[in-house]
Design an enzyme around this catalytic site. Sequence first.
Site, short mmCIF file in Angstrom:
data_model
loop_
_atom_site.label_atom_id
_atom_site.label_comp_id
_atom_site.label_asym_id
_atom_site.label_seq_id
_atom_site.Cartn_x
_atom_site.Cartn_y
_atom_site.Cartn_z
N CYS A 176 0.94 -1.25 0.08
CA CYS A 176 -0.15 -0.12 -0.05
C CYS A 176 0.85 1.31 0.17
O CYS A 176 1.93 1.36 0.64
CB CYS A 176 -0.84 -0.15 1.19
SG CYS A 176 -2.23 1.29 1.17
N ILE A 177 0.51 2.17 -0.80
CA ILE A 177 1.47 3.47 -0.99
C ILE A 177 0.52 4.58 -0.70
O ILE A 177 0.67 5.75 -1.08
CB ILE A 177 1.91 3.60 -2.35
CG1 ILE A 177 1.04 3.27 -3.51
CG2 ILE A 177 3.12 2.58 -2.59
CD1 ILE A 177 1.85 3.44 -4.73
#
Length: 327
Positions: A176-177
């Site tokens: 996840c960014i």
Amino acid sequence: MFNDIPVFDYEDIQLIPNKCIISSRSQADTSVKLGNYTFKLPVIPANMQTIIDEEVAETLACEGYFYIMHRFNEEERKPFIKRMHDKGLIASISVGVKDYEYDFVTSLKEDAPEFITIDIAHGHSNSVIEMIQHIKQELPETFVIAGNVGTPEAVRELENAGADATKVGIGPGKVCITKVKTGFGTGGWQLAALRWCSKAARKPIIADGGIRTHGDIAKSIRFGASMVMIGSLFAGHLESPGKLVEVDGQQFKEYYGSASEYQKGEHKNVEGKKILLPVKGRLEDTLTEMQQDLQSSISYAGGKELDSLRHVDYVIVKNSIWNGDSI
């Protein structure tokens, strides 16, 4: 005021042992109750396309583990519920909040799943509250998990709307960014966010994201989680649905985020990425090791069951876990 709250993450915490009261770690009970059901471990493989599919879900249910089927093969959800019920297994599915999901939920009245997870990136929203209320109206016996959130206010609002459990974690996962793309999230302070949210919760909390070691499961329970959703530790197994890739003679499995362009099928509002993980072997071996490690955690806590982990002391020692240690 949030600035008065200690900020830390999993790698910054070490739990302090108590006197052991069991003669063998195998005596420690790792089971957990969620709704009307008891499960073997307080862990949930993430409801992501590269983590779980129907075959993995069935295997987990048969063996007494909790699961949440992802929502990305929408037309398969209703047949999936029927197949699981025909086999005497619980059905646990995910939904979004788009308009057509309301009709889908209503269509489940004749064969309602035991669990529904409302699964969107920013769960503190009117759309989630309205979907909770709709599910509770149409399927009053179904256990509703809602998320994801990262504040006590969000937990309270979703609980008040009727959620039976809330999922805490905004962007701490390995693929996840969100924090990079948006500037928001609980990445880097997920454990502190869990502690913060749990103080407001009256119902179960599921910690979601940021788990890198089995010891992090015990830490999650210490800081208020009833269950722990895990992605990367469950990715890359032989049974995992991620695509098998060979690089320089070594086998890898793809693992990508639910908000990545690989899942979405387009480069729009992307908050996830794809990585390759070395193939780890069989999922059942990881689950067994996870249970054994959690039993050891319970023995160090001086108890016989998971609840003993909630009462141990701890110290904050920044990044101490990796000082000379490797796994």
